[in-house]
Design a protein around this motif. Sequence first.
Motif, PDB file in Angstrom:
ATOM      1  N   THR A  19       0.836  -1.204   0.000  1.00  0.00           N
ATOM      2  CA  THR A  19       0.000   0.000   0.000  1.00  0.00           C
ATOM      3  C   THR A  19       0.865   1.246   0.000  1.00  0.00           C
ATOM      4  O   THR A  19       1.875   1.310   0.701  1.00  0.00           O
ATOM      5  N   ASP A  20       0.435   2.238  -0.772  1.00  0.00           N
ATOM      6  CA  ASP A  20       1.095   3.531  -0.816  1.00  0.00           C
ATOM      7  C   ASP A  20       0.067   4.614  -0.530  1.00  0.00           C
ATOM      8  O   ASP A  20      -0.980   4.657  -1.159  1.00  0.00           O
ATOM      9  N   ALA A  21       0.377   5.470   0.431  1.00  0.00           N
ATOM     10  CA  ALA A  21      -0.468   6.629   0.746  1.00  0.00           C
ATOM     11  C   ALA A  21       0.423   7.868   0.754  1.00  0.00           C
ATOM     12  O   ALA A  21       0.361   8.678   1.659  1.00  0.00           O
ATOM     13  N   SER A  22       1.281   7.980  -0.249  1.00  0.00           N
ATOM     14  CA  SER A  22       2.335   8.996  -0.282  1.00  0.00           C
ATOM     15  C   SER A  22       1.976  10.186  -1.147  1.00  0.00           C
ATOM     16  O   SER A  22       0.990  10.194  -1.861  1.00  0.00           O
TER      17      SER A  22
ATOM     18  N   ALA B 246       5.460   0.459  -9.074  1.00  0.00           N
ATOM     19  CA  ALA B 246       5.713   1.901  -8.989  1.00  0.00           C
ATOM     20  C   ALA B 246       4.376   2.594  -8.740  1.00  0.00           C
ATOM     21  O   ALA B 246       3.441   2.445  -9.524  1.00  0.00           O
ATOM     22  N   PHE B 247       4.293   3.316  -7.640  1.00  0.00           N
ATOM     23  CA  PHE B 247       3.080   4.046  -7.278  1.00  0.00           C
ATOM     24  C   PHE B 247       3.251   5.515  -7.640  1.00  0.00           C
ATOM     25  O   PHE B 247       4.285   6.104  -7.357  1.00  0.00           O
ATOM     26  N   ASP B 248       2.234   6.104  -8.221  1.00  0.00           N
ATOM     27  CA  ASP B 248       2.214   7.543  -8.455  1.00  0.00           C
ATOM     28  C   ASP B 248       1.229   8.174  -7.493  1.00  0.00           C
ATOM     29  O   ASP B 248       0.045   7.847  -7.513  1.00  0.00           O
ATOM     30  N   THR B 249       1.724   9.054  -6.650  1.00  0.00           N
ATOM     31  CA  THR B 249       0.952   9.822  -5.672  1.00  0.00           C
ATOM     32  C   THR B 249      -0.338   9.175  -5.204  1.00  0.00           C
ATOM     33  O   THR B 249      -1.383   9.267  -5.834  1.00  0.00           O
TER      34      THR B 249
ATOM     35  N   GLU C  14      -1.551   6.109  -4.914  1.00  0.00           N
ATOM     36  CA  GLU C  14      -2.217   5.210  -5.847  1.00  0.00           C
ATOM     37  C   GLU C  14      -3.122   4.193  -5.170  1.00  0.00           C
ATOM     38  O   GLU C  14      -4.141   3.830  -5.696  1.00  0.00           O
ATOM     39  N   GLY C  15      -2.734   3.700  -4.009  1.00  0.00           N
ATOM     40  CA  GLY C  15      -3.576   2.736  -3.322  1.00  0.00           C
ATOM     41  C   GLY C  15      -2.843   1.455  -2.973  1.00  0.00           C
ATOM     42  O   GLY C  15      -1.706   1.487  -2.548  1.00  0.00           O
ATOM     43  N   THR C  16      -3.516   0.324  -3.207  1.00  0.00           N
ATOM     44  CA  THR C  16      -2.992  -0.974  -2.795  1.00  0.00           C
ATOM     45  C   THR C  16      -2.951  -1.932  -3.971  1.00  0.00           C
ATOM     46  O   THR C  16      -3.882  -1.971  -4.772  1.00  0.00           O
ATOM     47  N   ILE C  17      -1.870  -2.704  -4.055  1.00  0.00           N
ATOM     48  CA  ILE C  17      -1.830  -3.822  -4.990  1.00  0.00           C
ATOM     49  C   ILE C  17      -1.743  -5.097  -4.165  1.00  0.00           C
ATOM     50  O   ILE C  17      -1.231  -5.105  -3.054  1.00  0.00           O
TER      51      ILE C  17
END
Length: 118
Positions: free
Chosen positions: A21-24, A43-46, A48-51
Amino acid sequence: MSISVKTENVSTPSPVRVEMTDASGAHVELVLLVGDQKPIRHAFDTTEGTISAPLHRLRRGDHPCTLVVLALTHKDNPNGRYDVSVKVNGQPAASANGKIPAGRGNDTGRGDFVLSVL
């Protein structure tokens, strides 16, 4: 390398599923190494959420794991904050949050943990 990745060892029955998870606000790339499995990377862009990804063919026993975190800023995305986590079957395994140091465009870090499949 100054991103501090906090980790916890995890014990879980099979089948095994990983959530990253990305919350960046930064551009964040995560690479998860689990034993001899193919790396899981995204790769998460701003924010993005969860994979989610299953770990097929993971046998019973202990598997060394490493989470690598790369946070980047760029012209279209100057926010240097990162906030990421990894869960294994819903259990916290690794996390990192903070901000890329002033005057830098990137930062990296890694953390190790053990995944025990019961």
